[in-house]
Enzyme design. Structure first.
Site, PDB file in Angstrom:
ATOM      1  N   ARG A   1      34.466 169.231  59.653  1.00  9.36           N
ATOM      2  CA  ARG A   1      33.276 168.472  59.270  1.00  9.36           C
ATOM      3  C   ARG A   1      32.488 168.198  60.552  1.00  9.36           C
ATOM      4  O   ARG A   1      32.608 167.146  61.175  1.00  9.36           O
ATOM      5  CB  ARG A   1      33.688 167.171  58.585  1.00  9.36           C
ATOM      6  CG  ARG A   1      34.009 167.328  57.121  1.00  9.36           C
ATOM      7  CD  ARG A   1      32.785 167.711  56.298  1.00  9.36           C
ATOM      8  NE  ARG A   1      31.702 166.760  56.437  1.00  9.36           N
ATOM      9  CZ  ARG A   1      31.501 165.724  55.626  1.00  9.36           C
ATOM     10  NH1 ARG A   1      32.276 165.524  54.607  1.00  9.36           N
ATOM     11  NH2 ARG A   1      30.477 164.910  55.828  1.00  9.36           N
TER      12      ARG A   1
ATOM     13  N   THR B   1      31.278 172.881  58.106  1.00  6.87           N
ATOM     14  CA  THR B   1      30.342 172.084  57.303  1.00  6.87           C
ATOM     15  C   THR B   1      29.554 171.190  58.256  1.00  6.87           C
ATOM     16  O   THR B   1      30.160 170.509  59.087  1.00  6.87           O
ATOM     17  CB  THR B   1      31.120 171.205  56.282  1.00  6.87           C
ATOM     18  OG1 THR B   1      31.876 172.066  55.426  1.00  6.87           O
ATOM     19  CG2 THR B   1      30.186 170.371  55.427  1.00  6.87           C
TER      20      THR B   1
ATOM     21  N   HIS C   1      25.799 167.687  46.058  1.00  9.26           N
ATOM     22  CA  HIS C   1      26.468 166.381  46.152  1.00  9.26           C
ATOM     23  C   HIS C   1      25.629 165.293  45.506  1.00  9.26           C
ATOM     24  O   HIS C   1      24.414 165.291  45.653  1.00  9.26           O
ATOM     25  CB  HIS C   1      26.686 165.974  47.609  1.00  9.26           C
ATOM     26  CG  HIS C   1      27.442 166.995  48.372  1.00  9.26           C
ATOM     27  ND1 HIS C   1      26.847 168.078  48.946  1.00  9.26           N
ATOM     28  CD2 HIS C   1      28.762 167.110  48.615  1.00  9.26           C
ATOM     29  CE1 HIS C   1      27.754 168.824  49.513  1.00  9.26           C
ATOM     30  NE2 HIS C   1      28.932 168.273  49.325  1.00  9.26           N
TER      31      HIS C   1
ATOM     32  N   LYS D   1      30.035 174.719  44.636  1.00 13.08           N
ATOM     33  CA  LYS D   1      30.776 173.446  44.607  1.00 13.08           C
ATOM     34  C   LYS D   1      29.860 172.304  44.157  1.00 13.08           C
ATOM     35  O   LYS D   1      28.773 172.142  44.703  1.00 13.08           O
ATOM     36  CB  LYS D   1      31.296 173.183  46.023  1.00 13.08           C
ATOM     37  CG  LYS D   1      31.896 171.832  46.253  1.00 13.08           C
ATOM     38  CD  LYS D   1      32.219 171.658  47.736  1.00 13.08           C
ATOM     39  CE  LYS D   1      31.994 170.233  48.154  1.00 13.08           C
ATOM     40  NZ  LYS D   1      32.144 170.012  49.585  1.00 13.08           N
TER      41      LYS D   1
ATOM     42  N   GLN E   1      39.255 161.072  47.437  1.00 12.84           N
ATOM     43  CA  GLN E   1      40.041 162.204  47.934  1.00 12.84           C
ATOM     44  C   GLN E   1      41.524 161.807  48.012  1.00 12.84           C
ATOM     45  O   GLN E   1      41.844 160.661  48.306  1.00 12.84           O
ATOM     46  CB  GLN E   1      39.534 162.579  49.324  1.00 12.84           C
ATOM     47  CG  GLN E   1      39.805 164.012  49.685  1.00 12.84           C
ATOM     48  CD  GLN E   1      39.042 164.430  50.942  1.00 12.84           C
ATOM     49  OE1 GLN E   1      39.345 163.966  52.030  1.00 12.84           O
ATOM     50  NE2 GLN E   1      38.075 165.305  50.785  1.00 12.84           N
TER      51      GLN E   1
ATOM     52  N   LYS F   1      47.650 149.964  23.755  1.00  8.97           N
ATOM     53  CA  LYS F   1      48.856 150.259  22.969  1.00  8.97           C
ATOM     54  C   LYS F   1      48.631 150.127  21.460  1.00  8.97           C
ATOM     55  O   LYS F   1      49.292 150.800  20.680  1.00  8.97           O
ATOM     56  CB  LYS F   1      50.009 149.355  23.416  1.00  8.97           C
ATOM     57  CG  LYS F   1      50.545 149.746  24.785  1.00  8.97           C
ATOM     58  CD  LYS F   1      51.672 148.840  25.219  1.00  8.97           C
ATOM     59  CE  LYS F   1      52.068 149.183  26.645  1.00  8.97           C
ATOM     60  NZ  LYS F   1      53.146 148.341  27.147  1.00  8.97           N
TER      61      LYS F   1
ATOM     62  N   ASP G   1      59.074 150.781  24.983  1.00  9.63           N
ATOM     63  CA  ASP G   1      59.149 149.484  25.666  1.00  9.63           C
ATOM     64  C   ASP G   1      60.365 148.664  25.210  1.00  9.63           C
ATOM     65  O   ASP G   1      61.069 148.080  26.042  1.00  9.63           O
ATOM     66  CB  ASP G   1      57.894 148.643  25.375  1.00  9.63           C
ATOM     67  CG  ASP G   1      56.714 149.062  26.232  1.00  9.63           C
ATOM     68  OD1 ASP G   1      56.940 149.645  27.313  1.00  9.63           O
ATOM     69  OD2 ASP G   1      55.563 148.798  25.829  1.00  9.63           O
TER      70      ASP G   1
ATOM     71  N   GLY H   1      51.439 143.600  22.530  1.00  7.45           N
ATOM     72  CA  GLY H   1      52.117 144.856  22.193  1.00  7.45           C
ATOM     73  C   GLY H   1      53.524 144.931  22.760  1.00  7.45           C
ATOM     74  O   GLY H   1      54.478 145.281  22.046  1.00  7.45           O
TER      75      GLY H   1
ATOM     76  N   ASN I   1      53.809 131.547  22.480  1.00  8.62           N
ATOM     77  CA  ASN I   1      52.545 132.191  22.861  1.00  8.62           C
ATOM     78  C   ASN I   1      51.394 131.204  22.928  1.00  8.62           C
ATOM     79  O   ASN I   1      51.381 130.203  22.215  1.00  8.62           O
ATOM     80  CB  ASN I   1      52.203 133.301  21.853  1.00  8.62           C
ATOM     81  CG  ASN I   1      51.094 134.185  22.359  1.00  8.62           C
ATOM     82  OD1 ASN I   1      51.084 134.548  23.533  1.00  8.62           O
ATOM     83  ND2 ASN I   1      50.141 134.527  21.500  1.00  8.62           N
ATOM     84  N   ARG I   2      50.433 131.544  23.810  1.00 11.27           N
ATOM     85  CA  ARG I   2      49.215 130.731  23.962  1.00 11.27           C
ATOM     86  C   ARG I   2      48.529 130.553  22.608  1.00 11.27           C
ATOM     87  O   ARG I   2      48.199 129.455  22.194  1.00 11.27           O
ATOM     88  CB  ARG I   2      48.282 131.444  24.956  1.00 11.27           C
ATOM     89  CG  ARG I   2      46.961 130.789  25.155  1.00 11.27           C
ATOM     90  CD  ARG I   2      46.167 131.515  26.206  1.00 11.27           C
ATOM     91  NE  ARG I   2      45.862 132.903  25.813  1.00 11.27           N
ATOM     92  CZ  ARG I   2      45.144 133.736  26.557  1.00 11.27           C
ATOM     93  NH1 ARG I   2      44.688 133.352  27.724  1.00 11.27           N
ATOM     94  NH2 ARG I   2      44.894 134.956  26.126  1.00 11.27           N
TER      95      ARG I   2
HETATM   96  P1  ATR Z   1      50.529 143.957  25.949  1.00  8.95           P
HETATM   97  O1  ATR Z   1      49.978 144.617  24.733  1.00  8.95           O
HETATM   98  O2  ATR Z   1      50.695 144.871  27.105  1.00  8.95           O
HETATM   99  O3  ATR Z   1      51.744 143.141  25.697  1.00  8.95           O
HETATM  100  P2  ATR Z   1      48.470 141.994  25.589  1.00  8.95           P
HETATM  101  O4  ATR Z   1      48.214 142.493  24.228  1.00  8.95           O
HETATM  102  O5  ATR Z   1      47.322 141.712  26.478  1.00  8.95           O
HETATM  103  O6  ATR Z   1      49.401 142.948  26.438  1.00  8.95           O
HETATM  104  O7  ATR Z   1      49.385 140.711  25.396  1.00  8.95           O
HETATM  105  C1  ATR Z   1      49.634 139.833  26.370  1.00  8.95           C
HETATM  106  C2  ATR Z   1      50.177 138.512  25.813  1.00  8.95           C
HETATM  107  O8  ATR Z   1      50.069 137.611  26.881  1.00  8.95           O
HETATM  108  C3  ATR Z   1      49.349 137.949  24.666  1.00  8.95           C
HETATM  109  O9  ATR Z   1      50.197 137.336  23.733  1.00  8.95           O
HETATM  110  C4  ATR Z   1      48.480 136.892  25.343  1.00  8.95           C
HETATM  111  O10 ATR Z   1      48.250 135.710  24.624  1.00  8.95           O
HETATM  112  P3  ATR Z   1      47.192 135.580  23.428  1.00  8.95           P
HETATM  113  O11 ATR Z   1      47.887 136.137  22.231  1.00  8.95           O
HETATM  114  O12 ATR Z   1      46.907 134.130  23.340  1.00  8.95           O
HETATM  115  O13 ATR Z   1      45.998 136.392  23.842  1.00  8.95           O
HETATM  116  C5  ATR Z   1      49.305 136.501  26.531  1.00  8.95           C
HETATM  117  N1  ATR Z   1      48.404 136.097  27.608  1.00  8.95           N
HETATM  118  C6  ATR Z   1      47.464 136.840  28.211  1.00  8.95           C
HETATM  119  N2  ATR Z   1      46.834 136.146  29.157  1.00  8.95           N
HETATM  120  C7  ATR Z   1      47.396 134.904  29.125  1.00  8.95           C
HETATM  121  C8  ATR Z   1      47.187 133.696  29.861  1.00  8.95           C
HETATM  122  N3  ATR Z   1      46.258 133.625  30.826  1.00  8.95           N
HETATM  123  N4  ATR Z   1      47.952 132.624  29.565  1.00  8.95           N
HETATM  124  C9  ATR Z   1      48.877 132.690  28.604  1.00  8.95           C
HETATM  125  N5  ATR Z   1      49.120 133.797  27.877  1.00  8.95           N
HETATM  126  C10 ATR Z   1      48.402 134.873  28.133  1.00  8.95           C
END
Ligand code: ATR
Length: 452
Positions: free
Chosen positions: A24, A50, A110, A135, A197, A280, A316, A342, A362-363
């Protein structure tokens, strides 16, 4: 494969690893014609010159007249290859091609900001010059765009596509499986010359260069993001160890891109795909055949593409439970799963199959309830007082104060190996199962699903 260098410092080792050296020259600190002449005549492999101008992403900022004068002097040294940009003075290009029959000319285009929609027209214009190779190096904005460019280059034997940027990087590796293409690489110990690259070290040590060819079977990961995944290290290593002519690349694909991605992936010839978040669940509608457990889980992380048929499965659950059962048998144990996405579903269904008593935390409680209901488990908004096993499937590392010292604690995240959640578990005296243990097992099951 050309190794791009910015100086005359070529090691004997590298001369045996690549097909040619690109100087280059626009990035050289000085251009010494005598030294260049010596390098050209003594090199056992072809040398490409080049002298890229600033407006084409290079570092030559003199006038075009000065550049043409220097190019004439450089061509007199008879390098094996010379790169000329297609938008130079056409009379100059034609004259150089006619006057230097011993030099193979590469006519290049380019674009560092995008891939123009009319790149086919650009290629037609490039063909007006009787060059050895053509190219097109452009920044690609998506995996689908990169795949479309590669399919285009597959149809045109003399055209090499150099996809640039984060969404183009994998395309540079894939194009190593196409015939008659130009590729560029750099030494990781030195600066690299173009965005996206791949270093010579990675091509050799991860991607099995120079063993890739038109018979190489293609596999990959799709998801968004994919940077954190080490799937490419794992699967390419399996191919190397088992001596399979196959390649695994990581492709960033968003939910919106899936629809267009599959036809392109089939045309390119992908045989198998790993699927990571957030795809997923959204891949399900593109799958023709799901095994019964994956059908129940309603999330797939592994696809096999055969002719017009896509088979899907989920590794998984087995990956996680196999890792866990290396430490503790699951039958009759109380298992708390944090998260209800998932990965959580896959682990929960497999754990139920193996006789665990399930708690889903879960949240969004509603999601935990829906999952728990299907598995005769319990949905909770917080961790129960007593349990045997605690698994985090959420992408965050939950900060939990009271982890039972008697518990087995696992995080499905494997980067970093010791997540803050696992650190907390270790501090509490709990036994820890690292995400890597699940990762290798689920990847191994993917490999088996693909027939390796
Ligand atoms: P994957 O499919 O790979 O498991 P996902 O579908 O994003 O990933 O799921 C992640 C899980 O983590 C979900 O249950 C999500 O909670 P919600 O059902 O309330 O969305 C949880 N999650 C993601 N971010 C979060 C956070 N900041 N605090 C608490 N739980 C969280």
């Amino acid at each position: 494969l050309f190794l791009s260098l910015f100086d005359l410092d070529i090691s004997d080792k590298h001369l045996t690893q690549v097909d040619g050296i690109e100087f280059r020259l626009d990035l050289f600190s000085e251009i010494n014609l005598k030294k260049l002449q010596k390098a050209v005549t003594s090199s056992p492999i072809p040398i490409l010159f080049t002298l890229r101008k600033g407006s084409e992403g290079g570092n030559f900022f003199g006038s075009e007249q000065e550049r043409e004068t220097l190019i004439r002097k450089l061509l007199a040294l008879k390098p094996a290859f010379f790169d000329l940009e297609y938008n130079m003075d056409p009379y100059f290009i034609k004259e150089q091609i006619e006057d230097h029959p011993d030099v193979k000319f590469i006519i290049s285009y380019h674009n560092f900001s995008s891939t123009p929609l009319d790149f086919e027209k650009i290629y037609q214009k490039m063909l007006l010059f009787k060059a050895n190779r053509y190219k097109i190096a452009t920044l690609t904005s998506s995996t689908n765009e990169t795949l479309s460019l590669l399919l285009f280059s597959k149809k045109h034997p003399n055209l090499s596509i150099i996809p640039m940027g984060e969404k183009g990087s994998f395309g540079r590796i894939l194009s190593l499986t196409l015939e008659n293409k130009l590729h560029y690489t750099y030494l990781s110990s030195k600066k690299h010359s173009a965005p996206g690259q791949i270093s010579l070290e990675d091509l050799l040590n991860i991607y099995r260069y120079p063993k890739l060819n038109t018979n190489t079977k293609l596999y990959g990961l799709i998801g968004d993001p994919v940077t954190q995944s080490v799937g490419h290290l794992y699967h390419n290593d399996v191919f190397t160890k088992k001596n399979h002519n196959a390649l695994y690349v990581k492709m960033p694909v968003s939910q919106e891109e899936l629809q267009d991605f599959f036809p392109l992936a089939k045309k390119i010839g992908f045989q198998g795909l790993s699927v990571t978040m957030p795809l997923k669940e959204s891949v399900l509608k593109f799958i023709d055949n799901l095994d019964p457990l994956t059908q129940q889980i309603q999330a797939a992380n592994t696809l096999s593409l055969k002719e017009d048929f896509i088979y899907g499965t989920n590794t998984d659950g087995c990956g996680a439970l196999d890792a866990l059962e290396q430490h503790i048998p699951i039958q009759g144990k109380t298992l708390v799963i944090l998260g209800a996405g998932g990965a959580s579903k896959a682990i929960a269904f497999e754990a139920k199959k193996r006789g665990a008593i399930l708690y889903i935390v879960n949240r969004t409680l509603k999601k935990a309830q829906d999952l728990a209901k299907r598995l005769e488990g319990k949905a909770l908004s917080d961790i129960p007082q007593v349990y045997d096993i605690l698994i985090n499937t959420s992408p965050i590392s939950p900060c939990i104060d009271k982890i039972l010292p008697s518990a087995f604690v696992m995080d499905i995240t494997y980067v970093p190996e010791k997540t803050p959640f696992l650190k907390k578990a270790l501090m509490s005296g709990a036994k820890v199962i690292y995400g890597k243990e699940m990762f290798t097992r689920q990847a191994d099951l993917q490999s088996k699903f693909w027939g390796f």
